[in-house]
Design an enzyme around this catalytic site. Structure first.
Site, PDB file in Angstrom:
ATOM      1  CE1 TYR A   3     -67.339  11.795  46.959  1.00 38.06           C
ATOM      2  CE2 TYR A   3     -68.938  11.492  48.710  1.00 38.06           C
ATOM      3  CZ  TYR A   3     -67.849  11.041  47.990  1.00 38.06           C
ATOM      4  OH  TYR A   3     -67.275   9.839  48.313  1.00 38.06           O
ATOM      5  CE  LYS A  29     -70.175   6.815  43.864  1.00 34.36           C
ATOM      6  NZ  LYS A  29     -70.427   8.109  44.485  1.00 34.36           N
ATOM      7  CE1 TYR A  88     -64.390  11.332  49.846  1.00 32.61           C
ATOM      8  CE2 TYR A  88     -63.898  10.025  51.795  1.00 32.61           C
ATOM      9  CZ  TYR A  88     -64.712  10.310  50.717  1.00 32.61           C
ATOM     10  OH  TYR A  88     -65.854   9.576  50.523  1.00 32.61           O
TER      11      TYR A  88
HETATM   12  C1  LIG Z   1     -69.378   9.033  44.803  1.00 33.31           C
HETATM   13  C2  LIG Z   1     -69.900  10.418  44.836  1.00 33.31           C
HETATM   14  C3  LIG Z   1     -69.378  11.422  43.976  1.00 33.31           C
HETATM   15  C4  LIG Z   1     -68.203  11.187  43.081  1.00 33.31           C
HETATM   16  O1  LIG Z   1     -68.486  10.410  41.967  1.00 33.31           O
HETATM   17  P1  LIG Z   1     -67.297   9.546  41.315  1.00 33.31           P
HETATM   18  O2  LIG Z   1     -67.915   8.880  40.176  1.00 33.31           O
HETATM   19  O3  LIG Z   1     -66.840   8.596  42.395  1.00 33.31           O
HETATM   20  O4  LIG Z   1     -66.197  10.490  40.950  1.00 33.31           O
HETATM   21  C5  LIG Z   1     -69.943  12.667  44.007  1.00 33.31           C
HETATM   22  N1  LIG Z   1     -70.964  12.948  44.849  1.00 33.31           N
HETATM   23  C6  LIG Z   1     -71.482  12.038  45.686  1.00 33.31           C
HETATM   24  C7  LIG Z   1     -72.578  12.444  46.582  1.00 33.31           C
HETATM   25  C8  LIG Z   1     -70.965  10.740  45.716  1.00 33.31           C
HETATM   26  O5  LIG Z   1     -71.482   9.843  46.561  1.00 33.31           O
END
Ligand SMILES: *Cc1c(COP(=O)(O)O)cnc(C)c1O
Length: 330
Positions: free
Chosen positions: A287, A49, A261
């Site tokens: 993720y 992010k 999720y």
């Molecule tokens: C937000 C996030 C993602 C996904 O990225 P997007 O741009 O929202 O698709 C992947 N890995 C982590 C650790 C995240 O925090």
């Protein structure tokens, strides 16, 4: 780096490393895996992010905003990193998190608590419901004479995706220096902004690398639409003429896990352990662990051509490990 000609604030430690994972590659066979270490971007323990926030918060500052509002799940990395960035810039921030207030604050919540974050828990089912609360809070702030700026979930709008246009160009520059041809880039998809930035970046760099998204949340049909739309918005902000269609976007949705999720999956935990024991690199349960489970399964199924060079984008998220895996016995 090309000049993206948009306001930007330096918040991250860039460039992040591009490093070979030779022991993992040998273990899987037939492919060469590299890690792009966006888990090391900084901002209270890193993650993807940060790149988006460099553009989003520059826009907020340019608009004279004095309070940032954003939203996410209880263990949102985006919320934690937005909080850290705002603390660093000295701007007020409100985190509206989706779910009940937990009895103890672990993982990302613990880090937010340490940063003295203003957290509002909203036990709603969807972000559409959350946005009603967000609008209400925005209204209150405006009535007090403040200038709030809202960043949608994951920072996944065209402007946020610009961070990953830059990320893609950074990656290709590193690869070119090592004479590395990247055949595939694999990343977790949560709200689509990262993938959207890469779709734009790969075209601007005129490369043939395929962007392979592994969904951790929605069905692929949803994300193909979202990613194409965000990528188009991003391209128009950058004033480049691109045509990115949903059918051009590659997303797999078989690795979300049975519980959906935010809940660890068996395959995801196995992937975390494999990468930890072969490379000493720590993935996360929500993720990157699931994305790696997808990569491993696709290697086994022969999806990637033999001898392919695959870059795995490590998007961070490791603080959630300390909320989810400590007492689960896994
Ligand atoms: C937000 C996030 C993602 C996904 O990225 P997007 O741009 O929202 O698709 C992947 N890995 C982590 C650790 C995240 O925090």
């Amino acid at each position: 780096m090309i000049n993206l000609k948009l306001p930007r604030i330096k918040l991250c430690q860039l460039p992040t490393d591009l490093e070979p994972a030779s022991i993992l590659s040998e273990k899987l066979g037939n492919v060469n895996i590299y890690f792009k270490r966006d888990d090391n971007t900084g901002l209270a323990m890193g993650g993807n992010k940060g790149r988006k926030l460099e553009f989003l918060l520059a826009d907020a500052v340019k608009n004279g905003s004095d309070v940032i509002i954003t939203t996410g799940s209880i263990q949102s990395n985006h919320a934690r990193m937005t909080c850290a960035a705002c603390k660093k810039l000295g701007i007020d921030v409100i985190l509206v998190l989706k779910g009940k207030k937990p009895s103890s604050f672990q993982g990302n919540l613990l880090l937010e608590k340490l940063m003295n974050a203003d957290i509002r828990f909203v036990d709603a089912l969807s972000y559409a419901d959350i946005n009603i609360t967000v609008n209400y809070i925005m209204g209150e702030l405006k009535a007090e004479g403040k200038k709030p700026y809202f960043i949608p979930v994951g920072g996944s709008v065209g402007l946020g995706a610009c961070g990953y246009v830059d990320g893609a160009l950074e990656l290709f520059q590193q690869a070119d220096k090592q004479a590395l041809r990247i055949d595939y880039i694999v990343n977790a998809v949560g709200s689509g902004g990262t993938s959207a930035g890469f779709e734009v970046g790969v075209r601007l760099a005129k490369k043939n690398s395929k962007i392979v998204g592994i969904s951790v949340d929605a069905e692929k049909s949803v994300f193909k639409q979202d990613i194409a739309r965000i990528a188009q918005d991003c391209a128009s902000l950058l004033k480049v003429d691109l045509n990115i269609l949903p059918e051009d976007v590659i997303v797999f949705d078989k690795y979300i896990g049975e519980e959906g999720y935010g809940k660890p999956s068996r395959q995801g935990i196995e992937a975390i352990k494999l990468v930890a024991e072969t490379e000493g690199i720590i993935l996360d349960p929500v993720y990157s662990g699931k994305a790696m489970a997808g990569l491993i399964d696709l290697v086994k199924k022969g999806y990637f051509k033999d001898g392919s060079n695959i870059v795995f984008l490590h998007t961070g998220g490791t603080p959630a490990l300390f909320d989810m895996l400590v007492d689960s016995g896994n």
